[in-house]
Design a protein around this motif. Sequence first.
Motif, mmCIF file in Angstrom:
data_model
loop_
_atom_site.group_PDB
_atom_site.id
_atom_site.type_symbol
_atom_site.label_atom_id
_atom_site.label_comp_id
_atom_site.label_asym_id
_atom_site.label_seq_id
_atom_site.Cartn_x
_atom_site.Cartn_y
_atom_site.Cartn_z
ATOM 1 N N THR A 50 -15.467 10.617 42.941
ATOM 2 C CA THR A 50 -15.675 10.021 41.641
ATOM 3 C C THR A 50 -15.052 9.012 40.485
ATOM 4 O OG1 THR A 50 -16.842 11.883 40.911
ATOM 5 C CG2 THR A 50 -17.036 10.338 39.301
ATOM 6 N N LYS A 60 -10.560 7.238 34.292
ATOM 7 C CA LYS A 60 -10.018 7.957 35.381
ATOM 8 C C LYS A 60 -11.003 7.982 36.395
ATOM 9 C CE LYS A 60 -6.433 10.477 32.377
ATOM 10 N NZ LYS A 60 -4.595 10.482 32.940
ATOM 11 N N GLU A 61 -9.795 8.295 38.218
ATOM 12 C CA GLU A 61 -11.235 8.662 38.569
ATOM 13 C C GLU A 61 -10.597 9.941 39.068
ATOM 14 O OE1 GLU A 61 -11.959 4.567 41.022
ATOM 15 O OE2 GLU A 61 -9.454 5.248 41.654
ATOM 16 N N THR A 62 -12.000 11.086 40.094
ATOM 17 C CA THR A 62 -11.796 12.101 40.575
ATOM 18 C C THR A 62 -11.721 11.941 42.097
ATOM 19 O OG1 THR A 62 -12.826 13.039 38.811
ATOM 20 C CG2 THR A 62 -12.520 14.230 40.962
ATOM 21 N N GLN A 64 -9.834 14.636 45.354
ATOM 22 C CA GLN A 64 -10.089 15.830 46.081
ATOM 23 C C GLN A 64 -8.835 15.350 47.461
ATOM 24 O OE1 GLN A 64 -13.211 17.249 48.351
ATOM 25 N NE2 GLN A 64 -13.709 18.633 46.233
ATOM 26 N N THR A 73 -8.741 19.503 43.152
ATOM 27 C CA THR A 73 -9.009 18.619 42.805
ATOM 28 C C THR A 73 -8.138 17.617 41.802
ATOM 29 O OG1 THR A 73 -11.492 19.462 42.747
ATOM 30 C CG2 THR A 73 -11.209 17.838 40.507
ATOM 31 N N SER A 75 -7.396 13.913 39.074
ATOM 32 C CA SER A 75 -7.578 12.931 37.706
ATOM 33 C C SER A 75 -6.456 12.369 38.182
ATOM 34 C CB SER A 75 -7.833 13.975 36.530
ATOM 35 O OG SER A 75 -7.808 13.141 36.504
ATOM 36 N N THR A 99 -7.635 20.953 37.505
ATOM 37 C CA THR A 99 -7.862 19.714 37.808
ATOM 38 C C THR A 99 -6.065 19.313 37.757
ATOM 39 O OG1 THR A 99 -10.003 19.423 37.217
ATOM 40 C CG2 THR A 99 -8.234 17.015 37.701
#
Length: 149
Positions: A50, A60-62, A64, A73, A75, A99
């Motif tokens: 994301t 903030k990007e998500t 993996q 996952t 942050s 997270t």
Amino acid sequence: MSSHHLRWQSLVVPVLVGVAIVVVVWWAGPGLFGSVSASGGTVAEATITTPAACTAADPKETVQFSSGGATHTGSLDACGHDKNDRVEITIPDDLGSGTVNVHLADVVVGHSGLRRPVGLALLALSCLSGAAYAFLVQRGSRRPEAVAA
């Protein structure tokens, strides 16, 4: 003629002091201008799932990533990446569950990779300026003397 010789010899001290200062700073290591290494953690490759726009407040990007054979996952405190971009991140040693807060591996907030060479160049320039000032003080005033009529 001997006065010119004396002036050049008096410049040896400021020049040697400037060289000594640059050498001492160089030997002091990168810690003098700030550390470039990330604090703790393991570097791993992650995929942006994301992305976040850089116009957002505190973006903030998500991501993996895989660690210890499991997919996690995270942050990521970054912005401007596209979905499925691959980035290197620093994973904290204590992953825990849920997270995980991660950071880009090659970034330390407030620092850049150029700070050491730029800092040393600025220091060398200041030493050179000091030597030039010492030369000008030693040389004295060069005003032309008025011819008496």
